[in-house]
Design an enzyme around this catalytic site. Sequence first.
Site, PDB file in Angstrom:
ATOM      1  N   VAL A  82     -11.899  21.300  -2.621  1.00 28.73           N
ATOM      2  CA  VAL A  82     -10.775  21.784  -3.278  1.00 28.73           C
ATOM      3  C   VAL A  82     -11.073  23.223  -3.576  1.00 28.73           C
ATOM      4  O   VAL A  82     -11.738  23.824  -4.223  1.00 28.73           O
ATOM      5  CB  VAL A  82     -10.592  21.068  -4.742  1.00 28.73           C
ATOM      6  CG1 VAL A  82      -9.214  21.654  -5.496  1.00 28.73           C
ATOM      7  CG2 VAL A  82     -10.237  19.539  -4.394  1.00 28.73           C
ATOM      8  N   LYS A  83      -9.859  24.031  -2.801  1.00 28.43           N
ATOM      9  CA  LYS A  83      -9.969  25.529  -2.944  1.00 28.43           C
ATOM     10  C   LYS A  83      -9.219  25.957  -4.558  1.00 28.43           C
ATOM     11  O   LYS A  83      -8.018  25.448  -4.478  1.00 28.43           O
ATOM     12  CB  LYS A  83      -9.249  25.854  -1.755  1.00 28.43           C
ATOM     13  CG  LYS A  83     -10.173  27.212  -1.307  1.00 28.43           C
ATOM     14  CD  LYS A  83      -9.529  27.640   0.075  1.00 28.43           C
ATOM     15  CE  LYS A  83     -10.065  28.953   0.362  1.00 28.43           C
ATOM     16  NZ  LYS A  83      -9.227  29.621   1.582  1.00 28.43           N
TER      17      LYS A  83
END
Length: 214
Positions: A82-83
């Site tokens: 997850v960025k």
Amino acid sequence: MKFFVDTADIAQIKEVVSWGICDGVTTNPSLIAKTGKPLAKVVEEICAVVQGPISVEVTALDFEGMMTEARKLAAIKDNIVVKIPLTKAGIQATKACSDAGIATNVTLCFSAAQALIAAKAGASYISPFIGRLDDCGNEGMQIIEDITAIYRNYDFNTEVLVASVRHPIHVVESARLGADVCTVPFDVLDKLFSHPLTDIGLAKFMKDWEKVPK
Ligand code: E4P
């Protein structure tokens, strides 16, 4: 050093995978927009061909919204990372993800101080944007040197993922400085193969080979 490809274009990703040098993929909202496809479709396509980490960015700006997106993204496949943007809410979300066992890539990092905060929050990766710093007249690679030294001093587990790469020298410098990962656009990866002396040398070998009795 691991090579990630910095694109959401599935044809480019498939080609880099076929070269045998694709350790992972990074995307961002701009790269997703370029495909003209919905996020879910793009992520599904990438997951079908890439075994390594695939960074997909949240678009909420508040902590709760980021966490809702993070949980949804992480549930898609084990290799989704997850960025999260480097804001206060983003750092809070990074810490919460880290506590929940969700891998994170903290993005839009432009200073060693920001990278230190991300590591303390338990980020899996930090993404310093080198090319955008160069574009502003700063020496982008300098923060890679600073971040790698700081992380070494304290044995942080956060991996340094060099981003916003513009040319092969950025890749070589990243490796020289000991970065863990470099995420490279397709055109720059393609350039890494080339040297005029390789072409000249191969042409000469082939010409001489014709003289060998068959
Ligand atoms: C990183 O993960 C980003 O997707 C990317 O490297 C940004 O690069 P740019 O500055 O070329 O947009």
